[in-house]
Design a protein around this motif. Structure first.
Motif, short mmCIF file in Angstrom:
data_model
loop_
_atom_site.label_atom_id
_atom_site.label_comp_id
_atom_site.label_asym_id
_atom_site.label_seq_id
_atom_site.Cartn_x
_atom_site.Cartn_y
_atom_site.Cartn_z
N ARG A 194 0.99 -1.24 -0.15
CA ARG A 194 -0.14 -0.03 0.00
C ARG A 194 0.89 1.28 -0.11
N LEU A 195 0.56 1.93 -0.90
CA LEU A 195 1.16 3.52 -0.80
C LEU A 195 0.18 4.43 -0.37
N LYS A 196 0.57 5.27 0.73
CA LYS A 196 -0.40 6.13 1.29
C LYS A 196 0.31 7.55 1.04
N GLU A 197 -0.83 8.39 0.45
CA GLU A 197 -0.45 10.15 0.24
C GLU A 197 -1.45 10.74 0.61
N GLY A 198 -1.58 11.42 1.44
CA GLY A 198 -2.78 12.29 1.79
C GLY A 198 -3.94 11.57 2.05
N ASP A 199 -5.17 11.75 1.30
CA ASP A 199 -6.25 10.98 1.61
C ASP A 199 -6.32 9.58 0.89
N TRP A 200 -5.27 9.80 -0.07
CA TRP A 200 -5.48 8.46 -1.02
C TRP A 200 -4.61 7.29 -0.68
N THR A 201 -5.04 6.07 -1.22
CA THR A 201 -4.03 4.71 -1.02
C THR A 201 -4.16 4.12 -2.36
N PHE A 202 -2.88 3.66 -2.61
CA PHE A 202 -2.62 3.06 -3.90
C PHE A 202 -2.34 1.81 -3.53
N LYS A 203 -2.67 0.60 -4.33
CA LYS A 203 -2.60 -0.97 -4.12
C LYS A 203 -1.32 -1.13 -4.98
N ASP A 204 -0.45 -2.05 -4.49
CA ASP A 204 0.68 -3.08 -5.33
C ASP A 204 1.23 -1.88 -6.19
N SER A 205 1.80 -0.65 -5.65
CA SER A 205 2.56 0.16 -6.60
C SER A 205 3.79 -0.30 -7.21
N VAL A 206 4.18 0.09 -8.24
CA VAL A 206 5.76 0.06 -8.53
C VAL A 206 6.49 0.99 -8.02
N ARG A 207 7.73 0.51 -7.40
CA ARG A 207 8.80 1.44 -6.95
C ARG A 207 9.99 1.20 -7.99
N TYR A 208 10.40 2.46 -8.16
CA TYR A 208 11.74 2.71 -8.89
C TYR A 208 12.91 2.54 -8.29
N THR A 209 13.93 2.07 -8.97
CA THR A 209 15.39 2.34 -8.46
C THR A 209 15.51 3.89 -8.32
N VAL A 261 9.27 5.27 4.92
CA VAL A 261 9.36 6.47 3.98
C VAL A 261 10.78 6.45 3.43
N ARG A 262 10.74 6.60 2.11
CA ARG A 262 11.90 6.68 1.19
C ARG A 262 12.12 7.78 0.43
N GLN A 263 12.85 9.01 1.23
CA GLN A 263 12.85 10.23 0.37
C GLN A 263 13.46 10.13 -0.92
N GLY A 264 13.04 10.81 -1.88
CA GLY A 264 13.77 10.84 -3.14
C GLY A 264 13.35 9.71 -4.06
N ILE A 265 12.36 8.73 -3.65
CA ILE A 265 12.17 7.58 -4.21
C ILE A 265 10.87 7.98 -4.87
N ASN A 266 10.79 7.28 -6.26
CA ASN A 266 9.53 7.62 -7.00
C ASN A 266 8.72 6.33 -7.28
N TYR A 267 7.43 6.64 -7.74
CA TYR A 267 6.44 5.49 -7.76
C TYR A 267 5.58 5.48 -9.13
N ALA A 268 4.88 4.56 -9.60
CA ALA A 268 4.19 4.28 -10.71
C ALA A 268 2.98 3.41 -10.03
N GLN A 269 1.93 3.64 -10.70
CA GLN A 269 0.59 2.67 -10.57
C GLN A 269 0.51 1.59 -11.69
N GLU A 270 0.55 0.30 -11.51
CA GLU A 270 0.28 -0.89 -12.39
C GLU A 270 -0.87 -0.56 -13.23
N ILE A 271 -0.85 -1.49 -14.64
CA ILE A 271 -2.11 -0.99 -15.14
C ILE A 271 -2.21 -2.27 -16.03
N TYR A 272 -1.67 -3.40 -15.72
CA TYR A 272 -2.09 -4.67 -16.29
C TYR A 272 -3.58 -5.14 -16.22
N ASN A 273 -4.24 -4.64 -15.23
CA ASN A 273 -5.51 -5.07 -14.86
C ASN A 273 -6.54 -4.20 -15.66
#
Length: 296
Positions: A194-209, A261-273
């Motif tokens: 789970r990736l939580k940001e403010g009021d929103w929660t994203f599931k099974d998010s992609v974390r980049y190097t 918390v991983r400062q400086g790390i970025n994320y994406a959301q999966e779309i395979y579904n």
């Protein structure tokens, strides 16, 4: 959220950085084994090498405040209305609230269609927000007034294909921003329960190097598998200041509730579904077998 501020554009213009600066401030309101490859080459030294996939700007689009791409699904037809993918938080009518799902909303939004060099060669126009949400994921899908075949015939641009299987950790990827005309290269580091940001929660998010240090304006960029050329995710956010679970500072939450918390790390959301939710003619059917997108 990776959405730019107008104020930043003013600062950049004042600094004389030009139309495609390298930096922007964020939104305020975002072949597998090398050993296997060597063995194959040793066994068949004269075999032709597979052509490398070229990842460039062709098929990406620029929005007024974000990035995006013209996408198709594995079963889409050339005669289907072309679809554009970006983030839910890039929706022109404002960010969907937690738990909100928008479908079938009228739209006249425009997109700058880019060629391989990142040059705008046409303007595409939407007539509908087919689907938009920031619940579980962060996506907006627009239907345009033209078809894939018409875009190909007029501009020589093909859509990007959405991968319909779960992405794999370690995969080489490129995040292609049509807004900034900039491409980031890194790997999928892993997945976040789970990736939580403010009021929103994203599931099974992609974390980049860490090499994919995406910035404001890259929201909605397609995340492309460098081995297949398919879109495996949509870029959406990153932790900028080291804060915990606030807007622009998402935190990772594991299945046991532990927060990282991983400062400086970025994320994406999966779309395979997503492909399972679209039927003949690129029509949305949230009741289709295998469709797991949140429903209104």
């Amino acid at each position: 959220m990776k959405k730019p501020l107008l104020a930043v554009l003013t600062v950049l213009a004042t600094a004389g950085l030009g139309a495609t600066p390298a930096l922007a401030a964020p939104h305020s309101a975002t072949p597998h084994s090398a050993a296997q490859a060597t063995a194959v080459q040793a066994a068949a030294p004269h075999a032709a090498k597979a052509a490398a996939v070229t990842v460039d700007f062709a098929g990406t689009v620029s929005l007024s405040n974000c990035s995006g791409s013209v996408i198709r699904f594995p079963n889409s037809a050339d005669t289907d209305p072309a679809l554009v993918l970006t983030n839910g938080h890039c929706l022109e009518t404002g960010m969907p609230g937690a738990g909100q799902v928008i479908t079938g909303q009228s739209s006249s939004r425009t997109f700058g269609l880019l060629n391989s060099a990142g040059t705008k060669i046409a303007t595409l126009r939407a007539n509908q927000v087919v689907y938009s949400t920031m619940t579980d994921t962060d996506v907006t899908i627009y239907r345009t007034t033209t078809t894939y075949a018409a875009i190909k015939s007029s501009y020589g641009i093909s859509p990007l294909t959405v991968q319909n299987t779960h992405p794999v950790a370690g995969t080489g990827i490129k995040v292609v921003s049509g807004y900034w005309k900039r491409i980031y290269s890194c790997n999928i580091d892993g997945f976040v329960y789970r990736l939580k940001e403010g009021d929103w929660t994203f599931k099974d998010s992609v974390r980049y190097t860490s090499a994919c240090d995406t910035i404001g304006g890259t929201s909605g960029s397609p995340v492309i598998d460098t081995a297949t050329g398919k879109v495996v995710a949509v870029n959406n956010t990153g932790n900028e200041d080291g804060e915990r679970c606030t807007v622009n500072n998402p935190c990772e939450v594991d299945a046991s509730g532990n927060v990282t918390v991983r400062q400086g790390i970025n994320y994406a959301q999966e779309i395979y579904n997503i492909p399972a939710c679209f039927t003949t003619g690129n029509k949305l059917n949230l009741s289709a077998v295998g469709c797991t997108l949140p429903k209104p």
